[in-house]
Enzyme design. Structure first.
Site, PDB file in Angstrom:
ATOM      1  N   ARG A  50     -26.354 -20.747  -4.623  1.00  0.00           N
ATOM      2  CA  ARG A  50     -26.712 -21.905  -3.685  1.00  0.00           C
ATOM      3  C   ARG A  50     -27.334 -21.863  -2.588  1.00  0.00           C
ATOM      4  O   ARG A  50     -28.233 -22.271  -2.037  1.00  0.00           O
ATOM      5  CB  ARG A  50     -25.876 -22.939  -3.960  1.00  0.00           C
ATOM      6  CG  ARG A  50     -26.046 -24.001  -5.031  1.00  0.00           C
ATOM      7  CD  ARG A  50     -25.232 -25.390  -5.167  1.00  0.00           C
ATOM      8  NE  ARG A  50     -23.842 -24.921  -4.700  1.00  0.00           N
ATOM      9  CZ  ARG A  50     -22.932 -25.679  -5.017  1.00  0.00           C
ATOM     10  NH1 ARG A  50     -23.204 -26.831  -5.737  1.00  0.00           N
ATOM     11  NH2 ARG A  50     -21.814 -25.577  -4.998  1.00  0.00           N
ATOM     12  N   HIS A 175     -11.820  -9.088 -19.232  1.00  0.00           N
ATOM     13  CA  HIS A 175     -12.011  -7.518 -18.698  1.00  0.00           C
ATOM     14  C   HIS A 175     -10.762  -6.564 -19.182  1.00  0.00           C
ATOM     15  O   HIS A 175     -11.124  -5.451 -19.314  1.00  0.00           O
ATOM     16  CB  HIS A 175     -12.006  -7.551 -17.360  1.00  0.00           C
ATOM     17  CG  HIS A 175     -10.609  -7.762 -16.660  1.00  0.00           C
ATOM     18  ND1 HIS A 175     -10.105  -9.052 -16.449  1.00  0.00           N
ATOM     19  CD2 HIS A 175     -10.022  -6.984 -16.040  1.00  0.00           C
ATOM     20  CE1 HIS A 175      -8.885  -8.723 -15.790  1.00  0.00           C
ATOM     21  NE2 HIS A 175      -8.741  -7.432 -15.532  1.00  0.00           N
ATOM     22  N   GLU A 213       2.342  -8.166 -12.109  1.00  0.00           N
ATOM     23  CA  GLU A 213       1.432  -8.049 -10.750  1.00  0.00           C
ATOM     24  C   GLU A 213       2.492  -8.253  -9.618  1.00  0.00           C
ATOM     25  O   GLU A 213       3.273  -8.852  -9.637  1.00  0.00           O
ATOM     26  CB  GLU A 213       0.562  -9.163 -10.640  1.00  0.00           C
ATOM     27  CG  GLU A 213      -0.543  -8.878 -12.076  1.00  0.00           C
ATOM     28  CD  GLU A 213      -1.522 -10.091 -11.944  1.00  0.00           C
ATOM     29  OE1 GLU A 213      -2.761  -9.598 -11.363  1.00  0.00           O
ATOM     30  OE2 GLU A 213      -1.321 -10.975 -12.591  1.00  0.00           O
ATOM     31  N   HIS A 237      -5.631 -12.007 -22.049  1.00  0.00           N
ATOM     32  CA  HIS A 237      -5.326 -10.504 -21.834  1.00  0.00           C
ATOM     33  C   HIS A 237      -4.125 -10.077 -22.997  1.00  0.00           C
ATOM     34  O   HIS A 237      -4.392  -9.196 -23.713  1.00  0.00           O
ATOM     35  CB  HIS A 237      -5.057 -10.158 -20.510  1.00  0.00           C
ATOM     36  CG  HIS A 237      -5.922 -10.531 -19.334  1.00  0.00           C
ATOM     37  ND1 HIS A 237      -7.394 -10.574 -19.525  1.00  0.00           N
ATOM     38  CD2 HIS A 237      -6.185 -11.099 -18.060  1.00  0.00           C
ATOM     39  CE1 HIS A 237      -7.980 -10.670 -18.734  1.00  0.00           C
ATOM     40  NE2 HIS A 237      -7.178 -11.220 -17.805  1.00  0.00           N
TER      41      HIS A 237
HETATM   42  C1  BG6 Z   1      -7.381 -12.095 -14.386  1.00  0.00           C
HETATM   43  C2  BG6 Z   1      -6.340 -13.224 -13.930  1.00  0.00           C
HETATM   44  O1  BG6 Z   1      -8.019 -12.351 -15.522  1.00  0.00           O
HETATM   45  O2  BG6 Z   1      -6.566 -10.792 -14.432  1.00  0.00           O
HETATM   46  C3  BG6 Z   1      -5.678 -12.675 -12.507  1.00  0.00           C
HETATM   47  O3  BG6 Z   1      -7.153 -14.440 -13.688  1.00  0.00           O
HETATM   48  C4  BG6 Z   1      -5.071 -11.647 -12.383  1.00  0.00           C
HETATM   49  O4  BG6 Z   1      -4.962 -13.672 -12.231  1.00  0.00           O
HETATM   50  C5  BG6 Z   1      -5.991 -10.273 -13.365  1.00  0.00           C
HETATM   51  O5  BG6 Z   1      -4.593 -11.020 -11.435  1.00  0.00           O
HETATM   52  C6  BG6 Z   1      -5.318  -9.433 -13.668  1.00  0.00           C
HETATM   53  O6  BG6 Z   1      -6.328  -8.278 -13.856  1.00  0.00           O
HETATM   54  P1  BG6 Z   1      -5.686  -6.493 -13.697  1.00  0.00           P
HETATM   55  O7  BG6 Z   1      -6.891  -5.849 -14.083  1.00  0.00           O
HETATM   56  O8  BG6 Z   1      -5.530  -6.436 -12.205  1.00  0.00           O
HETATM   57  O9  BG6 Z   1      -4.768  -6.290 -14.399  1.00  0.00           O
END
Ligand code: BG6
Length: 487
Positions: A50, A175, A213, A237
């Site tokens: 934007r 991802h 994490e 995930h």
């Molecule tokens: C994301 C989450 O999809 O994955 C985050 O929204 C998380 O909260 C992240 O930190 C973790 O990804 P990775 O690749 O660092 O394990």
């Protein structure tokens, strides 16, 4: 590293290009693929957001997240393929006319729209793409998670996107599916004869999946506080990892063959009932604590108010099918834990008969540890004879494969693989609509069960492995979490 095959030329419109995801992940990933010669010179990246700004201003800002060691001449050359357009993606804006002009059809070019935007506007952005006639045949759309916050919202997003793009043109990113070690799960299972005959409840006692994490909610607190660990991590995930471990061998690795097998697993997951919730689900929230040398604030202080959002969840998932009946999967994820660590543990059953003398040391069942990050690798715990004369003593030792040692060249980030897979049209690395909706159905049942059961939210100090109740979850079943960092 395997030989790199360049992809077809493409035009990629990145909506939300000034946001965190685009600047931290998407642009650096495209730049790295470009540096490796995988992106043809005729490809174009059309950044859109934007804010009014010029292309040079945009590029100057984008540079911040490009690896400092990148050569300036390489970056300058890459920038020639990038332009910026100010456009209100979900509304009426002159930017659409500019985009349309910039996207004049070119034979043989793949057209991609990447929505690095809040999912609540996916539908209206797709409608705008359609209304401006930009979704030419063969155009693709890339959506980021979360697709909704429950089954119904996911379904309405999927319907709105599906009104403009066919399912074969929709690339829903998780991802984790782009991570090298996650892809390696398929190879480990299906390119080795060794494991598959015992990869079932007859050979496996249980499976543990941990994604820990050290980060807190940080700058994403507004989103995270509405989501929590179950929706943010488990629904996508961790369930994807569970599917790859639990699924039947697909006939091939082509897109729908793998996705169909994953869907069967999701559909076989037992829905958690309110009666079972207190024994099979643990919720936690971090308080202040110390990680490494740093003192960090508690969750409430970080988000600015006391809320009941879980930053940790541990649960037992049962897959009601022939292969896994009786072998539960324990899932665990949390923020502000002691260490960043993602791993899958396959705990095999003990041998049927102990023929070694009882005083010779504990006979332990085999365990396969698949370490996804960091220190990627695979470790198989085996019983061996402790060398030396004077009787038969046992020792439990690891057969260790460290990726860093075995593959010195390293490997690309998940986004690099996923973006190239979009250009190639490889849907197998992306989530299909029915997978996402099925995962939400199960997740919704967990949330409904814990609400009805009035499940407590257990505090844990930042820098620990979560609340002690997570240990009890396993202990009740006569099991324990395997924590490779403390053994
Ligand atoms: C994301 C989450 O999809 O994955 C985050 O929204 C998380 O909260 C992240 O930190 C973790 O990804 P990775 O690749 O660092 O394990």
């Amino acid at each position: 590293m395997a030989e790199l095959v360049p992809v077809q030329p493409f035009d990629m419109v990145v909506f939300g290009a000034t946001g965190d995801l685009a600047r931290r992940k998407i642009l650096p990933a495209l730049f790295h693929r470009w540096c490796d010669g995988q992106i043809p010179q005729t490809s174009r990246i059309l950044a859109a957001a934007r804010e009014e700004m010029s292309t040079p201003e945009f590029l100057e800002r984008a540079r911040e997240f490009i690896n400092g060691s990148a050569r300036k001449d390489a970056w300058d050359a890459f920038c020639k393929q990038v332009s910026y357009t100010a456009v209100d993606a979900a509304g009426v804006s002159p930017g659409w006319t500019e985009l349309k002009a910039a996207l004049a059809p070119e034979a043989g070019k793949v057209r991609i729209f990447y929505l690095a935007l809040p999912p609540s506007i996916y539908g209206s952005v797709c409608a705008a793409i359609g209304a401006h006639g930009l979704n030419t045949p063969g155009s693709r759309i890339v959506l980021e998670k979360p697709i909704g916050h429950d089954f119904h919202s996911a379904r309405s997003i999927n319907e709105a996107v599906g009104a403009v793009f066919g399912e074969d043109a929709i690339f829903r990113i998780d991802h984790y599916l782009g991570k090298e070690t996650v892809q390696n799960l398929l190879v480990l299972r299906f390119a080795n004869m060794l494991f598959e005959p015992v990869w079932n409840a007859a050979g496996v006692d249980h499976v543990q999946i941990t994604v820990a994490e050290t980060l807190g909610a940080g700058t994403r607190a507004a989103y995270y506080d509405r989501a929590g660990a179950l929706r943010d991590m488990v629904q996508n995930h961790l369930l994807q990892l569970l599917c790859l471990v639990a699924m039947e061998p697909p006939a091939s690795l082509e897109g729908d063959a793998v996705r169909a097998e994953k869907l069967k697993v999701l559909r076989a997951l037992r829905l958690v009932s309110p009666g079972a919730a207190s024994a099979s689900v643990v919720r936690g929230q971090y308080g202040p604590g110390v990680i490494g040398q740093d003192r960090v604030a508690g969750y409430g202080e970080e988000v600015g108010e006391a809320t009941r959002t879980e930053t940790f969840v541990a649960l037992r998932a049962d897959i009601d099918n022939w292969r896994w009946a009786g072998a539960p999967f324990y899932l665990r994820t949390g923020k502000r834990m002691a260490q960043r660590r993602s791993e899958i543990v396959i705990q095999f059953k003990p041998v049927p008969h102990d023929l070694i003398r009882a005083d010779a040391g504990l006979l332990q069942p085999n365990r396969l540890v698949i370490r996804l990050q960091p220190d990627e690798g695979v470790k198989l715990m085996l019983m061996t004879k402790d060398p030396g004369p004077g009787g038969m003593r046992l020792r439990y030792v690891p057969l260790n494969l460290s990726y860093a040692d075995a593959f010195a060249a390293g490997y690309p980030d998940a986004y690099e693989r996923l973006l190239m897979a979009v250009v190639r049209g490889n849907l197998g690395l992306f989530m299909r609509r029915d997978e996402v909706e099925s995962a939400w159905r199960w997740t919704d049942a967990v949330v409904a069960a814990w609400r009805e059961a009035g499940l407590a939210l257990h505090p844990y100090p930042a820098g620990t492995d979560g609340p002690p109740q997570a240990l009890q979850l396993m202990a009740r079943d006569g099991r324990e979490w395997y924590d490779s960092h403390d053994r």
